[in-house]
Design a protein around this motif. Sequence first.
Motif, PDB file in Angstrom:
ATOM      1  N   LEU A 153      47.046  22.504  40.807  1.00  0.00           N
ATOM      2  CA  LEU A 153      47.103  23.181  39.509  1.00  0.00           C
ATOM      3  C   LEU A 153      46.446  22.343  38.428  1.00  0.00           C
ATOM      4  O   LEU A 153      45.779  22.885  37.524  1.00  0.00           O
ATOM      5  CB  LEU A 153      48.552  23.479  39.141  1.00  0.00           C
ATOM      6  CG  LEU A 153      49.285  24.465  40.057  1.00  0.00           C
ATOM      7  CD1 LEU A 153      50.764  24.525  39.675  1.00  0.00           C
ATOM      8  CD2 LEU A 153      48.663  25.852  40.005  1.00  0.00           C
TER       9      LEU A 153
ATOM     10  N   LEU B 247      43.411  23.573  35.928  1.00  0.00           N
ATOM     11  CA  LEU B 247      43.463  23.479  34.471  1.00  0.00           C
ATOM     12  C   LEU B 247      42.372  22.565  33.927  1.00  0.00           C
ATOM     13  O   LEU B 247      41.844  22.798  32.834  1.00  0.00           O
ATOM     14  CB  LEU B 247      44.835  22.983  34.019  1.00  0.00           C
ATOM     15  CG  LEU B 247      46.039  23.863  34.338  1.00  0.00           C
ATOM     16  CD1 LEU B 247      47.244  23.434  33.491  1.00  0.00           C
ATOM     17  CD2 LEU B 247      45.739  25.336  34.125  1.00  0.00           C
TER      18      LEU B 247
ATOM     19  N   VAL C   3      50.737  25.712  33.040  1.00  0.00           N
ATOM     20  CA  VAL C   3      50.916  26.586  34.198  1.00  0.00           C
ATOM     21  C   VAL C   3      52.281  26.311  34.806  1.00  0.00           C
ATOM     22  O   VAL C   3      52.729  25.167  34.863  1.00  0.00           O
ATOM     23  CB  VAL C   3      49.791  26.381  35.247  1.00  0.00           C
ATOM     24  CG1 VAL C   3      49.741  24.946  35.731  1.00  0.00           C
ATOM     25  CG2 VAL C   3      49.968  27.334  36.427  1.00  0.00           C
TER      26      VAL C   3
ATOM     27  N   THR D 112      54.697  27.829  38.266  1.00  0.00           N
ATOM     28  CA  THR D 112      54.714  28.702  39.441  1.00  0.00           C
ATOM     29  C   THR D 112      56.149  29.061  39.812  1.00  0.00           C
ATOM     30  O   THR D 112      57.072  28.270  39.612  1.00  0.00           O
ATOM     31  CB  THR D 112      54.030  28.040  40.652  1.00  0.00           C
ATOM     32  OG1 THR D 112      54.788  26.900  41.073  1.00  0.00           O
ATOM     33  CG2 THR D 112      52.613  27.622  40.305  1.00  0.00           C
TER      34      THR D 112
ATOM     35  N   ALA E 228      52.507  33.058  39.205  1.00  0.00           N
ATOM     36  CA  ALA E 228      52.019  31.927  38.428  1.00  0.00           C
ATOM     37  C   ALA E 228      51.765  32.382  37.003  1.00  0.00           C
ATOM     38  O   ALA E 228      51.144  33.430  36.782  1.00  0.00           O
ATOM     39  CB  ALA E 228      50.749  31.344  39.040  1.00  0.00           C
TER      40      ALA E 228
ATOM     41  N   ILE F   1      50.081  31.224  33.435  1.00  0.00           N
ATOM     42  CA  ILE F   1      49.167  30.280  32.797  1.00  0.00           C
ATOM     43  C   ILE F   1      48.983  30.681  31.347  1.00  0.00           C
ATOM     44  O   ILE F   1      48.761  31.854  31.040  1.00  0.00           O
ATOM     45  CB  ILE F   1      47.801  30.249  33.509  1.00  0.00           C
ATOM     46  CG1 ILE F   1      47.968  29.790  34.957  1.00  0.00           C
ATOM     47  CG2 ILE F   1      46.822  29.346  32.772  1.00  0.00           C
ATOM     48  CD1 ILE F   1      46.687  29.788  35.747  1.00  0.00           C
TER      49      ILE F   1
END
Length: 270
Positions: A53, A57, A122, A124, A139, A141
């Motif tokens: 992740l 990002l 983010v 999850t 998820a 974001i």
Amino acid sequence: MVGRMSKRLKLHGFNNLTKSLSFNIYDICYARTEEHRSEYIEYIDEAYNANRLTQILTDVANIIGANVLDISRQDYDPQGASVTMLISEEPIATEKIGYTEEGPGPLPETVLAHLDKSHITVHTYPESHPQSGLSTFRADIDVSTCGRISPLRALNYLIHSFESDIVIMDYRVRGFTRDIRGKKHFIDHKITSIQNFLSKDTEERYQIMDVNVYQEYLFHTKMLLKNFDINNYLFGMGVNDYTPRELVRIEKLLKREMFEIFYGRNMNKT
């Protein structure tokens, strides 16, 4: 006071508008046994762990032209992960960076823009249901920027980073900025729909619906994958492991789950 503020804006070109994109994705599968459901959660946790992740990002930051100031990341027990990234501006490379016309943003490439007081996060949420056999990965974001560029520029990259059954997006412009005469501006770029920033292949793959509140600069778009192939939704087992009657029941179960998430309400069982 207004005069001094306008003069400062004229000199520095600072933009007080905050542009925020909330991007939620859902991946759904059917896992018959408790063992398979546990394996699905483990698979998702590995595929979208904090390190992966962070890379996604970081790519987003590169696309919108941001310096990464600080990263906080965490893998959770028993499941899930979070990453928070603080970003700041890079120099303005071209006058064409700001959005004056709607159109799809790029896939990964470096774009320089003016940003300040910005962040990307983010989280999850893998989960499974012990009775129905359904397992869902979500998820969330958030990309929030101040400056001339909209986080919508990273939208297509995010969609391609998460192969999803359902995508739900919110885009909002908040606050205001002033021109040199003191007039407030509550938005600084043209937008009629998030759809206009999607690439052609995304438009072809998804059923898309808008719920927009134009006077509040609030744009909401949700997408549901058009093509359904049950082979893509069976975790731990294949179609040959089920009877035709079982496959019909599982397909109905999966589609109802997708429709309920897409429309945001429970449906009557049939």
